[in-house]
Motif scaffolding. Sequence first.
Motif, PDB file in Angstrom:
ATOM      1  N   TRP A 132       0.833  -1.206   0.000  1.00 11.14           N
ATOM      2  CA  TRP A 132       0.000   0.000   0.000  1.00 11.14           C
ATOM      3  C   TRP A 132       0.864   1.251   0.000  1.00 11.14           C
ATOM      4  O   TRP A 132       0.579   2.213  -0.725  1.00 11.14           O
ATOM      5  CB  TRP A 132      -0.915   0.006   1.232  1.00 11.14           C
ATOM      6  N   LEU A 133       1.911   1.250   0.834  1.00  7.17           N
ATOM      7  CA  LEU A 133       2.812   2.403   0.878  1.00  7.17           C
ATOM      8  C   LEU A 133       3.466   2.658  -0.479  1.00  7.17           C
ATOM      9  O   LEU A 133       3.625   3.806  -0.909  1.00  7.17           O
ATOM     10  CB  LEU A 133       3.905   2.171   1.931  1.00  7.17           C
ATOM     11  N   LYS A 134       3.841   1.582  -1.146  1.00  4.34           N
ATOM     12  CA  LYS A 134       4.555   1.704  -2.417  1.00  4.34           C
ATOM     13  C   LYS A 134       3.643   2.175  -3.551  1.00  4.34           C
ATOM     14  O   LYS A 134       4.045   2.994  -4.386  1.00  4.34           O
ATOM     15  CB  LYS A 134       5.187   0.356  -2.784  1.00  4.34           C
ATOM     16  N   ASN A 135       2.409   1.690  -3.573  1.00  7.99           N
ATOM     17  CA  ASN A 135       1.534   1.912  -4.734  1.00  7.99           C
ATOM     18  C   ASN A 135       0.492   3.013  -4.538  1.00  7.99           C
ATOM     19  O   ASN A 135      -0.123   3.445  -5.515  1.00  7.99           O
ATOM     20  CB  ASN A 135       0.823   0.603  -5.101  1.00  7.99           C
ATOM     21  N   ASP A 136       0.277   3.453  -3.309  1.00 10.99           N
ATOM     22  CA  ASP A 136      -0.778   4.435  -3.038  1.00 10.99           C
ATOM     23  C   ASP A 136      -0.143   5.677  -2.385  1.00 10.99           C
ATOM     24  O   ASP A 136       0.134   5.698  -1.184  1.00 10.99           O
ATOM     25  CB  ASP A 136      -1.838   3.823  -2.118  1.00 10.99           C
ATOM     26  N   LYS A 137       0.090   6.717  -3.183  1.00  9.49           N
ATOM     27  CA  LYS A 137       0.759   7.922  -2.694  1.00  9.49           C
ATOM     28  C   LYS A 137      -0.057   8.621  -1.610  1.00  9.49           C
ATOM     29  O   LYS A 137       0.505   9.173  -0.653  1.00  9.49           O
ATOM     30  CB  LYS A 137       1.029   8.873  -3.859  1.00  9.49           C
ATOM     31  N   ARG A 138      -1.383   8.632  -1.761  1.00  6.55           N
ATOM     32  CA  ARG A 138      -2.243   9.287  -0.778  1.00  6.55           C
ATOM     33  C   ARG A 138      -2.153   8.583   0.569  1.00  6.55           C
ATOM     34  O   ARG A 138      -2.027   9.218   1.626  1.00  6.55           O
ATOM     35  CB  ARG A 138      -3.692   9.290  -1.269  1.00  6.55           C
ATOM     36  N   PHE A 139      -2.199   7.249   0.540  1.00  8.43           N
ATOM     37  CA  PHE A 139      -2.093   6.466   1.776  1.00  8.43           C
ATOM     38  C   PHE A 139      -0.738   6.697   2.437  1.00  8.43           C
ATOM     39  O   PHE A 139      -0.642   6.857   3.656  1.00  8.43           O
ATOM     40  CB  PHE A 139      -2.286   4.975   1.469  1.00  8.43           C
ATOM     41  N   LYS A 140       0.315   6.730   1.624  1.00  8.96           N
ATOM     42  CA  LYS A 140       1.659   6.943   2.151  1.00  8.96           C
ATOM     43  C   LYS A 140       1.770   8.297   2.834  1.00  8.96           C
ATOM     44  O   LYS A 140       2.337   8.413   3.936  1.00  8.96           O
ATOM     45  CB  LYS A 140       2.683   6.830   1.015  1.00  8.96           C
ATOM     46  N   LEU A 141       1.225   9.327   2.194  1.00  5.83           N
ATOM     47  CA  LEU A 141       1.284  10.673   2.770  1.00  5.83           C
ATOM     48  C   LEU A 141       0.513  10.733   4.089  1.00  5.83           C
ATOM     49  O   LEU A 141       0.993  11.308   5.085  1.00  5.83           O
ATOM     50  CB  LEU A 141       0.718  11.683   1.777  1.00  5.83           C
ATOM     51  N   ASP A 142      -0.690  10.124   4.116  1.00  6.95           N
ATOM     52  CA  ASP A 142      -1.491  10.115   5.343  1.00  6.95           C
ATOM     53  C   ASP A 142      -0.761   9.371   6.464  1.00  6.95           C
ATOM     54  O   ASP A 142      -0.768   9.799   7.614  1.00  6.95           O
ATOM     55  CB  ASP A 142      -2.846   9.459   5.088  1.00  6.95           C
TER      56      ASP A 142
END
Length: 327
Positions: free
Chosen positions: A310-320
């Motif tokens: 999720w961290l690698k593929n989802d920029k929004r999730f990573k930022l949150d």
Amino acid sequence: MGERTKKLRKRTLTDQEVIKLYVKGKSTTEIGKCANVSSRYVRMVLHKHNVEMRSFGSWKRKYSMNEDYFKTWSNNMAYILGFFVADGTVARDMQSISFAQKEKYILEDIRKEIGSEQPIYKNMKTGVHLLTLSSKIMKEDIMTIHGVMPNKSSQIKFPEVPKEYMSHFIRGYFDGDGSISYEKYTVTFVGGSEIFMKSLLKILTSEGFRPQFVSQGSYYRVHIRGRRSIKLFSNWIYKNTDKSFYLRRKFNNFNKEKLKLEYLEDRKDLSTRKAVSTRKLDFLLIYTQLKSEQKVCDCMGIKITTFKRWLKNDKRFKLDFINLSKL
């Protein structure tokens, strides 16, 4: 000159080995496949050494076989046909068909079933084994009865397989062009013919599965997902199985499942965007309380590798997640 040198470096057979195969009755096309060169290059080698050439089509078959094998349906024939659709080749200029596979034992089983003693050759560079069956009758049956033509990859249609043999045909095709990821509870088929893959989708649906169709450029994938679903799929394709006719490594992957079917469930809506988005939001909410990625994963029953993906593929999730980590 540079092109010729490049070809010489690719060769896997010496001149003398090429000559020896030709004298034994092998065609230039067959020798070329074994040597990783073209049939034209093989003829150049033979001419260079003044080897007397046979007239086109004048060779006599050295190895016998059941040439009518593909005329009569059986569990084994259905498997071999499915395997051939995935990993076989219909020669364009020769009266032969070929099977290619890294696992030699499955080609040995097929050879025995068809009643042939044809040698199996190995490409030393790729590690792939090749079984070539020279038969005009067999080639015509593969083409006219089952619709498998030269350059079949992007154009082949699904053969007319009787329902009682469908699971065996699917097992053969799966062994050639399918994969099982037990860790992800996913079975995947891949192919280059859209019409074939959509027919496969329809058949799997009719058998009670919930397959998904994915287009990826010139290739198409059909997925079956879920722990219970892939167990049901394995029960279906391996029922009434002649022990010889399956790839052991794929069979063993299915056998990683230790629970009985009645204890298995598919995770509902696992593959939908809405469900995944909800799970990501739950992760962030729980993280605000536990402040530990591993503890959140344990709490939600997911793997740490899922969180990292999720961290690698989802920029929004990573930022949150990064913002929450700073609190």
